[in-house]
Write a protein that holds these residues in place. Structure first.
Motif, short mmCIF file in Angstrom:
data_model
loop_
_atom_site.label_atom_id
_atom_site.label_comp_id
_atom_site.label_asym_id
_atom_site.label_seq_id
_atom_site.Cartn_x
_atom_site.Cartn_y
_atom_site.Cartn_z
N ASN A 51 0.88 -1.20 -0.12
CA ASN A 51 -0.02 -0.06 -0.01
C ASN A 51 0.85 1.13 -0.01
O ASN A 51 0.31 2.30 -0.51
N VAL A 52 2.08 1.36 0.49
CA VAL A 52 2.79 2.58 0.41
C VAL A 52 2.72 3.31 -0.79
O VAL A 52 2.77 4.34 -0.93
N PRO A 53 3.32 2.52 -2.10
CA PRO A 53 3.40 3.34 -3.13
C PRO A 53 2.26 4.13 -3.63
O PRO A 53 2.23 5.12 -3.78
N MET A 54 0.99 3.52 -3.35
CA MET A 54 -0.21 4.15 -3.90
C MET A 54 -0.59 5.49 -2.89
O MET A 54 -0.89 6.53 -3.32
N THR A 55 -0.35 5.17 -1.75
CA THR A 55 -0.64 5.96 -0.56
C THR A 55 0.36 7.31 -0.70
O THR A 55 -0.17 8.45 -0.64
N ALA A 56 1.71 7.14 -0.84
CA ALA A 56 2.57 8.15 -1.03
C ALA A 56 2.42 8.99 -2.20
O ALA A 56 2.52 10.24 -2.07
N ARG A 57 1.76 8.40 -3.18
CA ARG A 57 1.40 9.51 -4.41
C ARG A 57 0.82 10.63 -4.03
O ARG A 57 0.81 11.48 -4.85
N LYS A 58 -0.33 10.45 -3.14
CA LYS A 58 -1.20 11.50 -3.08
C LYS A 58 -0.66 12.78 -2.48
O LYS A 58 -0.92 13.64 -2.18
N TYR A 59 0.74 12.33 -1.64
CA TYR A 59 1.20 13.70 -0.88
C TYR A 59 2.53 14.39 -1.96
O TYR A 59 2.62 15.44 -1.49
N VAL A 60 2.65 13.75 -3.09
CA VAL A 60 3.60 14.39 -4.01
C VAL A 60 3.02 15.77 -4.29
O VAL A 60 1.85 16.02 -4.65
N GLY A 61 3.99 16.89 -4.07
CA GLY A 61 3.68 18.23 -4.32
C GLY A 61 3.12 18.86 -3.23
O GLY A 61 2.87 20.07 -3.40
N VAL A 62 2.88 18.27 -2.00
CA VAL A 62 2.31 19.16 -0.99
C VAL A 62 3.48 19.96 -0.57
O VAL A 62 4.67 19.38 -0.36
N PRO A 63 3.39 21.42 -0.10
CA PRO A 63 4.21 22.15 0.29
C PRO A 63 4.97 21.63 1.67
O PRO A 63 4.36 21.32 2.41
N TYR A 64 6.06 22.12 1.84
CA TYR A 64 6.88 21.80 3.14
C TYR A 64 6.36 22.97 4.14
O TYR A 64 6.21 24.00 4.05
N GLN A 65 5.97 22.47 5.14
CA GLN A 65 5.49 22.97 6.41
C GLN A 65 5.99 22.50 7.53
O GLN A 65 5.54 21.41 8.05
N TRP A 66 6.89 22.97 8.32
CA TRP A 66 7.47 22.79 9.58
C TRP A 66 6.23 22.33 10.55
O TRP A 66 5.21 23.13 10.72
N GLY A 67 6.16 21.07 11.13
CA GLY A 67 5.16 20.88 12.40
C GLY A 67 3.76 20.38 11.59
O GLY A 67 2.75 20.52 12.43
N ALA A 68 3.79 20.44 10.29
CA ALA A 68 2.30 20.15 9.67
C ALA A 68 2.03 18.63 9.41
O ALA A 68 3.07 18.08 9.05
N ASP A 69 0.72 18.28 9.69
CA ASP A 69 0.42 17.15 9.28
C ASP A 69 -0.22 17.04 8.09
O ASP A 69 -1.35 17.92 8.10
N PRO A 70 0.06 16.40 7.10
CA PRO A 70 -0.51 16.59 5.58
C PRO A 70 -2.06 15.90 5.45
O PRO A 70 -2.74 16.40 4.56
N ASP A 71 -2.46 15.41 6.61
CA ASP A 71 -3.64 14.93 6.42
C ASP A 71 -4.77 16.19 7.02
O ASP A 71 -5.99 15.81 7.00
N GLU A 72 -4.02 17.00 7.68
CA GLU A 72 -4.91 18.13 8.25
C GLU A 72 -4.94 19.23 7.62
O GLU A 72 -5.99 19.85 7.38
N ILE A 73 -3.91 19.57 7.00
CA ILE A 73 -3.66 20.87 6.11
C ILE A 73 -2.57 20.64 4.90
O ILE A 73 -2.35 19.58 4.85
N ASN A 74 -2.66 21.33 3.95
CA ASN A 74 -2.05 21.35 2.84
C ASN A 74 -0.44 21.65 3.14
O ASN A 74 0.16 22.66 2.93
N GLY A 75 0.04 20.90 3.94
CA GLY A 75 1.66 21.24 4.32
C GLY A 75 1.89 19.93 5.13
O GLY A 75 1.40 19.00 5.60
#
Length: 193
Positions: A51-75
């Motif tokens: 499952n990791v390959p497909m799951t990881a794809r959805k995060y590609v391109g999310v901007p870097y933000q220190w301390g941010a959970d990508p499931d909660e915000i776009n970072g």
């Protein structure tokens, strides 16, 4: 003429033969005995590999933000990314992480080292600061392996979430000199084991 007794008509002899046969089955030579499961053989690792390959794809391109959970915000930062990919790769499998977030040091403490030749999808790659090997400063998660080339997703502070490989120029010019280790989650970090 008296009836000749053999093991089929003598209950004591029949029990002895049966007991001998059963005990012979339990004393297999070492070469035939099943081996104990290895540290990386548990089903949860197979779920991650799938499952990791497909799951990881959805995060590609999310901007870097220190301390941010990508499931909660776009970072996302690197440790939140590793936790999110792992957590979401387990969705629906019956397994889950004991906690939803680990910082980089906690991820390292919650994993064990693996040799490059043993790296699997779902393993974690750690990098240290260029100042020295004292602490892991950055992490990514392995998304594919093709021969000796390992692909991993990581949250770059300058370019956001991206896929890298151990054969590209970015690896050779930057990441390789900061490489710390490849590691695999300890089974104890998962519930449902």
């Amino acid at each position: 003429m008296p009836m000749k007794k053999d093991f089929r008509t003598n209950p004591f002899l029949m029990c002895w033969v049966l007991a001998s046969l059963l005990s012979a089955c339990t004393t297999l030579p070492d070469s035939l005995k099943p081996t104990a499961p290895q540290a990386g053989d548990h089903m949860v690792y197979r779920v991650l590999e799938k499952n990791v390959p497909m799951t990881a794809r959805k995060y590609v391109g999310v901007p870097y933000q220190w301390g941010a959970d990508p499931d909660e915000i776009n970072g996302s930062d690197c440790s939140h990314l590793v936790a999110a990919v792992t957590r979401n790769s387990l969705s629906g499998s019956g397994f889950k992480l004991h906690t939803t977030y680990f910082d980089t040091d906690d991820i390292k403490k919650s994993s064990f080292p693996v040799k490059k030749s043993d790296v699997r999808v779902g393993d974690i790659v750690f990098f240290r600061d260029e100042d020295g090997p004292s602490k892991a400063k950055h992490a990514g998660i392995v998304t594919a392996r093709k021969g000796d080339t390992i692909f991993f997703i990581q949250a770059s502070s300058s370019r956001g979430v991206m896929v890298n490989s151990t054969e590209e120029m970015g690896w050779k010019e930057y990441w390789q000199q900061r490489f710390d280790s490849f590691r695999r989650w300890k089974a104890s970090v998962f519930a449902g084991m």
